[in-house]
Design a protein around this motif. Structure first.
Motif, short mmCIF file in Angstrom:
data_model
loop_
_atom_site.label_atom_id
_atom_site.label_comp_id
_atom_site.label_asym_id
_atom_site.label_seq_id
_atom_site.Cartn_x
_atom_site.Cartn_y
_atom_site.Cartn_z
N SER A 172 29.11 36.26 16.94
CA SER A 172 28.31 35.36 16.12
C SER A 172 28.86 33.94 16.20
N SER A 173 27.97 32.96 16.11
CA SER A 173 28.43 31.57 16.16
C SER A 173 28.77 31.01 14.78
N LYS A 174 28.38 31.70 13.72
CA LYS A 174 28.61 31.17 12.37
C LYS A 174 29.39 32.09 11.45
N TYR B 141 40.49 40.57 11.00
CA TYR B 141 39.63 39.49 10.54
C TYR B 141 39.11 38.76 11.78
N LEU B 142 37.80 38.72 11.93
CA LEU B 142 37.18 38.14 13.12
C LEU B 142 36.45 36.85 12.77
N THR B 143 36.90 35.77 13.35
CA THR B 143 36.25 34.47 13.16
C THR B 143 35.07 34.37 14.14
N GLY C 5 30.82 41.31 6.24
CA GLY C 5 30.68 39.89 6.51
C GLY C 5 29.39 39.59 7.25
N ASP C 6 29.24 38.33 7.64
CA ASP C 6 27.99 37.86 8.25
C ASP C 6 28.02 37.86 9.77
N GLY C 7 29.10 38.31 10.37
CA GLY C 7 29.22 38.26 11.83
C GLY C 7 28.42 39.35 12.52
N GLU C 8 28.33 39.21 13.82
CA GLU C 8 27.71 40.22 14.67
C GLU C 8 28.79 40.72 15.62
N ILE C 9 29.11 42.00 15.52
CA ILE C 9 30.25 42.58 16.20
C ILE C 9 29.81 43.26 17.50
N PHE C 10 30.56 43.00 18.57
CA PHE C 10 30.34 43.66 19.85
C PHE C 10 31.48 44.64 20.05
N ILE C 11 31.14 45.92 20.24
CA ILE C 11 32.15 46.96 20.44
C ILE C 11 31.86 47.64 21.77
N LYS C 12 32.91 47.76 22.57
CA LYS C 12 32.74 48.41 23.88
C LYS C 12 33.98 49.20 24.19
N GLY C 13 33.80 50.30 24.91
CA GLY C 13 34.92 51.12 25.34
C GLY C 13 35.73 50.45 26.43
N VAL C 14 37.05 50.65 26.38
CA VAL C 14 37.94 50.13 27.40
C VAL C 14 38.02 51.17 28.50
#
Length: 108
Positions: free
Chosen positions: A54-56, A75-77, A98-107
């Motif tokens: 997320s940008s905000k 904590y993700l900015t 929170g208001d963020g958009e989280i990207f989760i991917k397998g390693v």
């Protein structure tokens, strides 16, 4: 005439099915809520990384264990770098606040 009608019905059905499917990249994006390991795209060794794209919005990413013990909190900015998660088990719970958009991917 009968063939034409059947072809039209098939085309209409395919159009609705194609528009209802979720693109593969969108299955890795998550917003505020609680999730299970089965909600994520499976990783071979249960190792994942997390990133706020997320940008905000800022957000917290938390992993709780079997006994509701807090195992990891990040904590993700906005536009954060990638953070590796502990290896996740199927009984773990994941919370995003929170208001963020989280990207989760397998390693891999």
């Amino acid at each position: 005439m009968k063939k034409f009608t059947v072809m039209i019905l098939i085309l209409i059905t395919l159009m609705f099915v194609a528009s209802a499917s979720t693109p593969a990249f969108a299955q890795n994006l998550f917003k505020e809520g609680s999730y299970k390991l089965s909600d994520f795209v499976p990783a071979k060794n249960n190792s994942y990384f997390v990133q706020n794209i997320s940008s905000k919005g800022n957000c917290y990413f938390a992993v709780m264990g079997e006994n509701d013990a807090l195992l990891q909190v990040i904590y993700l900015t906005p536009k954060s770098s990638r953070y590796n998660l502990i290896p996740l088990k199927s009984e773990y719970k994941v919370f995003i606040v929170g208001d963020g958009e989280i990207f989760i991917k397998g390693v891999d």
